[in-house]
Design an enzyme around this catalytic site. Sequence first.
Site, mmCIF file in Angstrom:
data_model
loop_
_atom_site.group_PDB
_atom_site.id
_atom_site.type_symbol
_atom_site.label_atom_id
_atom_site.label_comp_id
_atom_site.label_asym_id
_atom_site.label_seq_id
_atom_site.Cartn_x
_atom_site.Cartn_y
_atom_site.Cartn_z
ATOM 1 N N HIS A 1 8.183 5.458 -1.448
ATOM 2 C CA HIS A 1 8.014 6.903 -1.481
ATOM 3 C C HIS A 1 9.003 7.549 -0.506
ATOM 4 O O HIS A 1 9.200 7.043 0.600
ATOM 5 C CB HIS A 1 6.621 7.313 -0.985
ATOM 6 C CG HIS A 1 5.470 6.854 -1.815
ATOM 7 N ND1 HIS A 1 5.382 7.072 -3.166
ATOM 8 C CD2 HIS A 1 4.312 6.243 -1.476
ATOM 9 C CE1 HIS A 1 4.222 6.598 -3.607
ATOM 10 N NE2 HIS A 1 3.563 6.080 -2.603
ATOM 11 N N HIS B 1 -0.717 9.286 6.718
ATOM 12 C CA HIS B 1 -1.789 10.032 6.051
ATOM 13 C C HIS B 1 -3.089 9.261 6.137
ATOM 14 O O HIS B 1 -3.114 8.033 6.044
ATOM 15 C CB HIS B 1 -1.482 10.414 4.612
ATOM 16 C CG HIS B 1 -0.920 9.321 3.720
ATOM 17 N ND1 HIS B 1 -0.482 8.108 4.175
ATOM 18 C CD2 HIS B 1 -0.741 9.287 2.382
ATOM 19 C CE1 HIS B 1 -0.046 7.389 3.164
ATOM 20 N NE2 HIS B 1 -0.195 8.080 2.056
ATOM 21 N N HIS C 1 -6.006 5.123 2.910
ATOM 22 C CA HIS C 1 -6.080 6.559 2.628
ATOM 23 C C HIS C 1 -6.426 6.746 1.161
ATOM 24 O O HIS C 1 -6.526 5.771 0.406
ATOM 25 C CB HIS C 1 -4.745 7.247 2.937
ATOM 26 C CG HIS C 1 -3.605 6.774 2.074
ATOM 27 N ND1 HIS C 1 -2.788 5.723 2.429
ATOM 28 C CD2 HIS C 1 -3.173 7.171 0.844
ATOM 29 C CE1 HIS C 1 -1.890 5.525 1.471
ATOM 30 N NE2 HIS C 1 -2.113 6.385 0.487
ATOM 31 N N HIS D 1 -5.648 8.021 -6.323
ATOM 32 C CA HIS D 1 -5.729 6.615 -5.935
ATOM 33 C C HIS D 1 -6.378 6.441 -4.569
ATOM 34 O O HIS D 1 -6.311 7.314 -3.723
ATOM 35 C CB HIS D 1 -4.346 5.952 -5.915
ATOM 36 C CG HIS D 1 -3.404 6.464 -4.853
ATOM 37 N ND1 HIS D 1 -2.542 7.509 -5.074
ATOM 38 C CD2 HIS D 1 -3.168 6.069 -3.582
ATOM 39 C CE1 HIS D 1 -1.826 7.728 -3.979
ATOM 40 N NE2 HIS D 1 -2.188 6.877 -3.045
ATOM 41 N N GLU E 1 -3.550 1.653 -4.812
ATOM 42 C CA GLU E 1 -2.209 1.450 -4.294
ATOM 43 C C GLU E 1 -2.222 0.300 -3.288
ATOM 44 O O GLU E 1 -3.164 0.173 -2.500
ATOM 45 C CB GLU E 1 -1.738 2.732 -3.575
ATOM 46 C CG GLU E 1 -0.363 2.612 -2.924
ATOM 47 C CD GLU E 1 0.072 3.907 -2.219
ATOM 48 O OE1 GLU E 1 -0.798 4.579 -1.623
ATOM 49 O OE2 GLU E 1 1.266 4.225 -2.272
ATOM 50 N N TYR F 1 1.651 1.302 -7.387
ATOM 51 C CA TYR F 1 0.465 1.913 -7.981
ATOM 52 C C TYR F 1 0.051 1.070 -9.188
ATOM 53 O O TYR F 1 0.903 0.704 -10.003
ATOM 54 C CB TYR F 1 0.754 3.313 -8.513
ATOM 55 C CG TYR F 1 0.904 4.417 -7.497
ATOM 56 C CD1 TYR F 1 0.138 4.483 -6.344
ATOM 57 C CD2 TYR F 1 1.810 5.447 -7.733
ATOM 58 C CE1 TYR F 1 0.275 5.536 -5.453
ATOM 59 C CE2 TYR F 1 1.948 6.508 -6.847
ATOM 60 C CZ TYR F 1 1.179 6.544 -5.709
ATOM 61 O OH TYR F 1 1.319 7.596 -4.845
HETATM 62 FE FE LIG Z 1 -0.941 6.563 -1.317
#
Ligand SMILES: [Fe+2]
Lengths: 105, 309
Positions: free
Chosen positions: B248, B201, B154, B216, B267, B257
């Site tokens: 997260h 995502h 993503h 990112h 990432e 990151y």
């Molecule tokens: Fe991400």
Amino acid sequence: MTHTVRIEDTGVSYACAPRESLLEGLNRLGLRGIPTGCHGGGCGVCKIEVLAGEFQTRAMSRDHVSDDDVAHHRLLACRVYPASDLSLKVIGKLQRKVCNPASVR
Amino acid sequence: MALTGVLRPGHAQVRVLDLEESVRFYRDVLGLVETGRDAEGRVYFKCWDERDHNSYVIRQADRAGLDFFGFKVLDKATLDKLDADLQAYGLATELIPAGEMLETGERVRFTLPSGHVMELYADKTCIGNGLTEVNPAPWGPQREHGIAPVRLDHALLYGPNVAEVQKIFTEVLGFYLVERVLTPDGDGNVAIWLSCSHKVHDIAFAEYPEPGKLHHCSFLMESWEQVLRAGDIMSMNLVPVDIGPTRHGVTRGCTIYAWDPSGNRFETFMGGYQPYPDYGPLTWTFDNFGQGLDYPQRKLHETFLTVVS
Ligand SMILES: [Fe+2]
Ligand code: FES
């Protein structure tokens, strides 16, 4: 052999080797809360103005450094390497942190 | 078949300041597979377990950042329909002819109100993952070179008009909202996570005054241990790390990151959960954004908000 880099805003000096970027040296000072940024010349947070001294540079993003900036030595600290003693002024997003570290968290 | 329309993130084209330094980084440190170079000098990579010819393309330029981000769609009929739907919605589209990118068919290009250039395409040559299609081994030597993520997963993009971007993805492109962070007053979203699949995502956006910024591109790892191994390889190679390894709160993904040699953040990521389109979105209030970003440390790292390319 290292060079002495003086931050004119604060009068603080630090040692920086020719193979070390001005930002790496600055980070070693351990000022709290300096946003170290991308270290790659891409994000622009580490912008400084070199007031005096010799240096070398590596490629940095033109999004953050115009021709006029180059002419006036307004550059990204992560891509500038000292070739003599230097004096610099912090500009851009970094300034608040370097010049006022006590205000940070 | 359940998965139709937009299938997945297919390619990202990213600008770098020094091509060969970046090739060494992406090939030998991140461990992508170099699959080609074109007449323009662009270098093409894929992750080891991806089957299409390329997913990550770098181009030498005088500034860092993202040129465009592309999604693969099911077939040519889907591509034509989505092109017509985007135009009917009021967005201008441009057709990029087949072959403009190596081994890639015709692309439909449009620009979001956030300033990001998006693409849809139906065809990219399948070159396989280096393993056989009959009685395959679970992995091969490519998985052992560098960090070696399994796929481009993503991207998180920063720009203005996130509410309008959300409408385009949900009303035209068939995505659904998985999670969001509210504005301080709670009336809007500062950040949204959108899926076209079963993933937490496929693309995400955060509100930011400057258009077209890259936060990112994310690469999927198979396990938390692989994320930690990625962190070891970053440190061995003096890669500047931004945040992590941590988890997260948003998406529950486990993450590091870090930055490429031109200051483009990337990432290495694993985990999350498996949402469906009928799930309602999960909501984070602005005062909990820190937990959303870094759940164990509960910290809204300043670089997350200010450092983009
Ligand atoms: Fe991400
Ligand atoms: S830290 Fe990003 S440009 Fe220097």
